[in-house]
Design a protein around this motif. Structure first.
Motif, PDB file in Angstrom:
ATOM      1  N   GLY A   1     -27.572 -31.852  -9.029  1.00  0.00           N
ATOM      2  CA  GLY A   1     -26.178 -31.658  -8.653  1.00  0.00           C
ATOM      3  C   GLY A   1     -25.999 -30.723  -7.473  1.00  0.00           C
ATOM      4  N   ARG A   2     -24.775 -30.341  -7.261  1.00  0.00           N
ATOM      5  CA  ARG A   2     -24.429 -29.467  -6.150  1.00  0.00           C
ATOM      6  C   ARG A   2     -24.950 -28.051  -6.393  1.00  0.00           C
ATOM      7  NH1 ARG A   2     -20.714 -29.935  -2.032  1.00  0.00           N
ATOM      8  NH2 ARG A   2     -19.960 -27.918  -1.283  1.00  0.00           N
ATOM      9  N   LEU A   3     -25.444 -27.357  -5.347  1.00  0.00           N
ATOM     10  CA  LEU A   3     -25.951 -25.983  -5.482  1.00  0.00           C
ATOM     11  C   LEU A   3     -24.775 -25.015  -5.552  1.00  0.00           C
ATOM     12  CD1 LEU A   3     -28.830 -25.929  -2.810  1.00  0.00           C
ATOM     13  CD2 LEU A   3     -29.030 -26.342  -5.271  1.00  0.00           C
ATOM     14  N   THR A   4     -24.927 -23.958  -6.404  1.00  0.00           N
ATOM     15  CA  THR A   4     -23.926 -22.892  -6.397  1.00  0.00           C
ATOM     16  C   THR A   4     -24.104 -22.098  -5.104  1.00  0.00           C
ATOM     17  OG1 THR A   4     -25.389 -21.267  -7.391  1.00  0.00           O
ATOM     18  CG2 THR A   4     -24.152 -22.682  -8.910  1.00  0.00           C
ATOM     19  N   ASP A   5     -23.106 -21.248  -4.791  1.00  0.00           N
ATOM     20  CA  ASP A   5     -23.209 -20.426  -3.577  1.00  0.00           C
ATOM     21  C   ASP A   5     -24.476 -19.578  -3.591  1.00  0.00           C
ATOM     22  OD1 ASP A   5     -20.893 -21.492  -2.759  1.00  0.00           O
ATOM     23  OD2 ASP A   5     -19.646 -19.690  -3.095  1.00  0.00           O
ATOM     24  N   GLU A   6     -24.769 -19.050  -4.755  1.00  0.00           N
ATOM     25  CA  GLU A   6     -25.949 -18.190  -4.882  1.00  0.00           C
ATOM     26  C   GLU A   6     -27.231 -18.993  -4.636  1.00  0.00           C
ATOM     27  OE1 GLU A   6     -28.008 -15.321  -8.222  1.00  0.00           O
ATOM     28  OE2 GLU A   6     -26.086 -16.278  -8.661  1.00  0.00           O
ATOM     29  N   GLU A   7     -27.266 -20.193  -5.241  1.00  0.00           N
ATOM     30  CA  GLU A   7     -28.437 -21.059  -5.060  1.00  0.00           C
ATOM     31  C   GLU A   7     -28.575 -21.481  -3.587  1.00  0.00           C
ATOM     32  OE1 GLU A   7     -28.547 -23.260  -9.441  1.00  0.00           O
ATOM     33  OE2 GLU A   7     -27.255 -24.001  -7.833  1.00  0.00           O
ATOM     34  N   PHE A   8     -27.442 -21.743  -2.953  1.00  0.00           N
ATOM     35  CA  PHE A   8     -27.489 -22.173  -1.556  1.00  0.00           C
ATOM     36  C   PHE A   8     -28.039 -21.050  -0.656  1.00  0.00           C
ATOM     37  CE2 PHE A   8     -25.421 -23.341   2.588  1.00  0.00           C
ATOM     38  CZ  PHE A   8     -26.180 -24.480   2.786  1.00  0.00           C
ATOM     39  N   GLU A   9     -27.651 -19.810  -0.984  1.00  0.00           N
ATOM     40  CA  GLU A   9     -28.195 -18.676  -0.221  1.00  0.00           C
ATOM     41  C   GLU A   9     -29.725 -18.648  -0.313  1.00  0.00           C
ATOM     42  OE1 GLU A   9     -26.765 -16.648   1.987  1.00  0.00           O
ATOM     43  OE2 GLU A   9     -25.002 -17.928   1.622  1.00  0.00           O
ATOM     44  N   ILE A  10     -30.219 -18.938  -1.516  1.00  0.00           N
ATOM     45  CA  ILE A  10     -31.693 -18.965  -1.685  1.00  0.00           C
ATOM     46  C   ILE A  10     -32.285 -20.134  -0.893  1.00  0.00           C
ATOM     47  CG2 ILE A  10     -33.574 -19.264  -3.345  1.00  0.00           C
ATOM     48  CD1 ILE A  10     -31.736 -17.840  -5.401  1.00  0.00           C
ATOM     49  N   MET A  11     -31.610 -21.287  -1.012  1.00  0.00           N
ATOM     50  CA  MET A  11     -32.086 -22.476  -0.285  1.00  0.00           C
ATOM     51  C   MET A  11     -32.198 -22.189   1.217  1.00  0.00           C
ATOM     52  SD  MET A  11     -33.084 -25.468  -0.836  1.00  0.00           S
ATOM     53  CE  MET A  11     -33.232 -27.112  -0.192  1.00  0.00           C
ATOM     54  N   LYS A  12     -31.231 -21.442   1.759  1.00  0.00           N
ATOM     55  CA  LYS A  12     -31.230 -21.143   3.199  1.00  0.00           C
ATOM     56  C   LYS A  12     -32.477 -20.357   3.653  1.00  0.00           C
ATOM     57  CE  LYS A  12     -27.022 -19.668   4.712  1.00  0.00           C
ATOM     58  NZ  LYS A  12     -25.646 -19.105   4.524  1.00  0.00           N
ATOM     59  N   THR A  13     -33.068 -19.644   2.682  1.00  0.00           N
ATOM     60  CA  THR A  13     -34.231 -18.829   3.075  1.00  0.00           C
ATOM     61  C   THR A  13     -35.446 -19.692   3.449  1.00  0.00           C
ATOM     62  OG1 THR A  13     -35.064 -18.604   0.817  1.00  0.00           O
ATOM     63  CG2 THR A  13     -33.528 -16.899   1.602  1.00  0.00           C
ATOM     64  N   HIS A  14     -35.371 -21.029   3.242  1.00  0.00           N
ATOM     65  CA  HIS A  14     -36.544 -21.844   3.630  1.00  0.00           C
ATOM     66  C   HIS A  14     -36.784 -21.758   5.142  1.00  0.00           C
ATOM     67  CE1 HIS A  14     -33.773 -25.147   4.893  1.00  0.00           C
ATOM     68  NE2 HIS A  14     -34.818 -25.645   5.529  1.00  0.00           N
ATOM     69  N   THR A  15     -35.740 -21.395   5.896  1.00  0.00           N
ATOM     70  CA  THR A  15     -35.914 -21.292   7.356  1.00  0.00           C
ATOM     71  C   THR A  15     -36.755 -20.057   7.724  1.00  0.00           C
ATOM     72  OG1 THR A  15     -33.789 -20.138   7.423  1.00  0.00           O
ATOM     73  CG2 THR A  15     -33.783 -22.500   7.911  1.00  0.00           C
ATOM     74  N   THR A  16     -36.335 -18.905   7.206  1.00  0.00           N
ATOM     75  CA  THR A  16     -37.075 -17.672   7.524  1.00  0.00           C
ATOM     76  C   THR A  16     -38.472 -17.698   6.905  1.00  0.00           C
ATOM     77  OG1 THR A  16     -35.879 -16.679   5.688  1.00  0.00           O
ATOM     78  CG2 THR A  16     -35.087 -16.173   7.888  1.00  0.00           C
ATOM     79  N   LYS A  17     -38.548 -18.229   5.669  1.00  0.00           N
ATOM     80  CA  LYS A  17     -39.869 -18.333   5.017  1.00  0.00           C
ATOM     81  C   LYS A  17     -40.797 -19.234   5.831  1.00  0.00           C
ATOM     82  CE  LYS A  17     -40.180 -15.679   1.648  1.00  0.00           C
ATOM     83  NZ  LYS A  17     -41.215 -14.629   1.754  1.00  0.00           N
ATOM     84  N   GLY A  18     -40.210 -20.320   6.339  1.00  0.00           N
ATOM     85  CA  GLY A  18     -41.012 -21.256   7.122  1.00  0.00           C
ATOM     86  C   GLY A  18     -41.642 -20.578   8.326  1.00  0.00           C
TER      87      GLY A  18
ATOM     88  N   VAL B   1     -43.161 -31.531  12.336  1.00  0.00           N
ATOM     89  CA  VAL B   1     -43.549 -31.780  10.933  1.00  0.00           C
ATOM     90  C   VAL B   1     -43.422 -30.513  10.087  1.00  0.00           C
ATOM     91  CG1 VAL B   1     -45.120 -33.668  11.494  1.00  0.00           C
ATOM     92  CG2 VAL B   1     -46.035 -31.341  11.260  1.00  0.00           C
ATOM     93  N   MET B   2     -43.300 -29.366  10.731  1.00  0.00           N
ATOM     94  CA  MET B   2     -43.233 -28.101   9.993  1.00  0.00           C
ATOM     95  C   MET B   2     -41.809 -27.655   9.699  1.00  0.00           C
ATOM     96  SD  MET B   2     -46.303 -27.402   9.470  1.00  0.00           S
ATOM     97  CE  MET B   2     -46.818 -25.709   9.225  1.00  0.00           C
ATOM     98  N   HIS B   3     -40.810 -28.493   9.996  1.00  0.00           N
ATOM     99  CA  HIS B   3     -39.432 -27.955   9.936  1.00  0.00           C
ATOM    100  C   HIS B   3     -39.047 -27.454   8.549  1.00  0.00           C
ATOM    101  CE1 HIS B   3     -38.656 -32.256   9.021  1.00  0.00           C
ATOM    102  NE2 HIS B   3     -37.596 -31.821   8.336  1.00  0.00           N
ATOM    103  N   ASP B   4     -39.531 -28.100   7.506  1.00  0.00           N
ATOM    104  CA  ASP B   4     -39.130 -27.675   6.147  1.00  0.00           C
ATOM    105  C   ASP B   4     -40.263 -27.001   5.373  1.00  0.00           C
ATOM    106  OD1 ASP B   4     -36.454 -28.200   6.098  1.00  0.00           O
ATOM    107  OD2 ASP B   4     -36.677 -30.252   5.318  1.00  0.00           O
ATOM    108  N   VAL B   5     -41.270 -26.520   6.095  1.00  0.00           N
ATOM    109  CA  VAL B   5     -42.438 -25.979   5.384  1.00  0.00           C
ATOM    110  C   VAL B   5     -42.046 -24.813   4.466  1.00  0.00           C
ATOM    111  CG1 VAL B   5     -43.179 -24.323   7.181  1.00  0.00           C
ATOM    112  CG2 VAL B   5     -44.875 -25.367   5.666  1.00  0.00           C
ATOM    113  N   GLY B   6     -40.968 -24.097   4.809  1.00  0.00           N
ATOM    114  CA  GLY B   6     -40.525 -22.951   3.998  1.00  0.00           C
ATOM    115  C   GLY B   6     -40.034 -23.353   2.615  1.00  0.00           C
ATOM    116  N   LYS B   7     -39.770 -24.641   2.414  1.00  0.00           N
ATOM    117  CA  LYS B   7     -39.304 -25.085   1.095  1.00  0.00           C
ATOM    118  C   LYS B   7     -40.371 -24.919   0.018  1.00  0.00           C
ATOM    119  CE  LYS B   7     -35.582 -28.246   2.355  1.00  0.00           C
ATOM    120  NZ  LYS B   7     -35.183 -29.666   2.489  1.00  0.00           N
ATOM    121  N   ILE B   8     -41.602 -24.715   0.433  1.00  0.00           N
ATOM    122  CA  ILE B   8     -42.682 -24.486  -0.533  1.00  0.00           C
ATOM    123  C   ILE B   8     -42.364 -23.242  -1.357  1.00  0.00           C
ATOM    124  CG2 ILE B   8     -44.184 -22.957   0.868  1.00  0.00           C
ATOM    125  CD1 ILE B   8     -45.578 -25.999  -0.871  1.00  0.00           C
TER     126      ILE B   8
END
Lengths: 122, 355
Positions: B228-245, B210-217
């Motif tokens: 819409g589709r994320l820019t490359d820069e936005e996607f890089e930020i989105m990826k940080t939900h893993t480390t933040k989680g 249940v905690m897999h996406d907790v970093g999205k907070i």
């Protein structure tokens, strides 16, 4: 009456002080068991077992007599019986030990001395 | 009420002397041999506070009684004192080895016997009381640990659900992922024993999913909710939900004393890794990716495929299965894909049920 038997036994070497202490100073209880002593048949059983060369019977009888006598403070008598207990303890067959008769005779002498005092007060 | 002494001796004089010593402080019951003693023990064991036992007796001797007490566990709660005319070291040692508390030689001194017996009775009273206390406390602690675990689970569920609500999802995604995770783990456990999956591990991993996406907070609304589709820069930020989680779980759970802490951390951090090493955030490959994260990755993708999203209609379970197994949705561990094939009927059943 009860105190007389105790002082006469003390005079022939019975440790009445320690024994009485064991009975928590209860003279009546002590004298009750003193009177039972000549009536107890274990000393006679010991003699019969020796005569029949029954090692187990001799051990049980000697063990019992020793316990009773020691409780009553009859130390000189119980020390002789204790020697017989040790002779008969754990033996495989009846021990060929000429001391048995000698020790028994010594014990019997003490036994008769003690019993003659006790019987006077029966 | 433990107030009774059992006196076992074949000689009346011995029984009476002991009775005379103890009758002020205890109820006295007497037995003339081992057989009688055992009958007394069976009848009165709840009231007996100590056994005073002679060794040499007809019918059954003192060792027979000790043997009986040991076989029936009575020796744990009732102390035995040998009172014996047999003064050989051999029988004393035998007595101690059979669990007696003390050996008193006859003829004995009454005051000393009195004190020694009283001490032993007190000691056992204390010991029995302590053991009962320990049992009670242990039960209480276990109950509290269960309660804490239940509360923790609710907390984790709530945390997971909050993140999902921010995402404008129903809050059901995390529960569906949990069920898919469990079914897939059970298939792996049944077919690949080398992973050493136990019921306890499966429970902990499914629960931790249940905690897999907790970093999205930690991801801003503009990115998280962008239609819409994320820019490359936005996607890089989105990826940080893993480390933040994994950082969030580290901050919340500072110990490793629960398995699901460890799995929660692994799942949050590594559920976007790929088997070929082209995932993120650490670029792990093969079985360097924690098993829990590999499993949740598939469960997460499967649920995303069969669910309706703002940007896509739901795929059928058959389509979802095909897209995962043919590599359209990333590279996965072949053993886990095999397990997915085995678990396919259960997945489709669940997909239907959880809709």
């Amino acid at each position: 009456m009860n105190s007389e038997i105790i002082s006469e036994l003390a005079a022939i070497g019975v440790d009445t002080e320690t024994a009485l202490n064991r009975f928590m100073g209860n003279i009546n209880l002590y004298t009750k068991f003193l009177h039972k002593f000549p009536a107890d048949d274990n000393f006679a059983k010991l003699k019969a077992s020796i005569d029949n060369k029954d090692k187990d019977g001799a051990f049980m009888a000697a063990h019992t007599v020793k316990g009773v006598a020691a409780n009553l403070g009859l130390d000189s008598f119980s020390k002789e019986i204790e020697k017989l207990v040790e002779i008969f303890r754990g033996v495989q067959s009846y021990p060929e030990n000429e001391d048995i008769d000698v020790i028994y005779a010594m014990a019997e002498e003490k036994y008769n001395e003690i019993c003659s005092v006790i019987r006077k007060y029966a | 009420m433990k107030d009774t002494l059992l006196v076992v001796d074949d000689m009346e004089i011995n029984r009476d002397i002991l009775e005379n010593i103890f009758s002020d402080s205890y109820k006295i019951i007497k037995a003339e041999n081992g057989i009688e003693a055992i009958a007394m023990l069976n009848k009165h064991k709840d009231n007996i506070c100590a056994v005073l036992l002679d060794i040499v007796m007809p019918e059954m001797d003192g060792f027979g009684v000790l043997d009986f007490m040991h076989k029936n566990g009575i020796d744990k709660v009732i102390p035995t004192v040998l009172i014996t005319g047999d003064t050989s070291n051999e029988s004393k040692q035998k007595g101690y080895s059979m669990g007696v508390s003390d050996v008193i030689e006859k003829p004995f001194d009454s005051q000393i016997v009195n004190t020694r017996i009283n001490n032993i009775v007190e000691l056992y009273k204390h010991k029995n009381g302590l053991e009962q206390l320990v049992d009670e406390q242990t039960a209480k602690i276990k109950h509290q640990a269960d309660k804490i675990r239940t509360t923790n689970k609710k907390l984790w569920d709530t945390l997971g659900a909050i993140v999902e609500f921010r995402n404008h999802e129903s809050g059901m995604h995390i529960y569906r992922v949990r069920e898919f995770t469990r079914v897939l783990l059970e298939a792996v456990a049944a077919n690949y024993p080398e992973y050493g999956l136990t019921d306890e591990l499966i429970d902990a991993m499914a629960f931790a999913s249940v905690m897999h996406d907790v970093g999205k907070i930690n991801i801003s609304d503009t990115i998280l909710l962008k239609p819409g589709r994320l820019t490359d820069e936005e996607f890089e930020i989105m990826k940080t939900h893993t480390t933040k989680g994994s950082e969030i779980i580290d901050a919340v759970c500072d110990t490793d004393d629960e398995l699901y802490f460890k799995f929660g951390r692994q799942i949050a951090r590594s559920h976007h890794e790929r088997y070929d090493g082209r995932g993120y955030p650490d670029g792990l490959s093969g079985d360097d990716i924690p098993l829990a994260a590999q499993i949740v990755a598939i469960a997460d993708v499967y649920d995303a495929l069969v669910s309706r999203r703002v940007y896509k209609p739901p795929f059928t379970p058959a389509e979802a299965f095909r897209m995962i197994t043919n590599g359209e949705c990333g590279q996965f561990n072949p053993k886990i894909l095999d397990s997915l094939k085995i678990a396919r009927p259960k997945f489709e059943e669940l997909a239907k049920k959880l809709k």
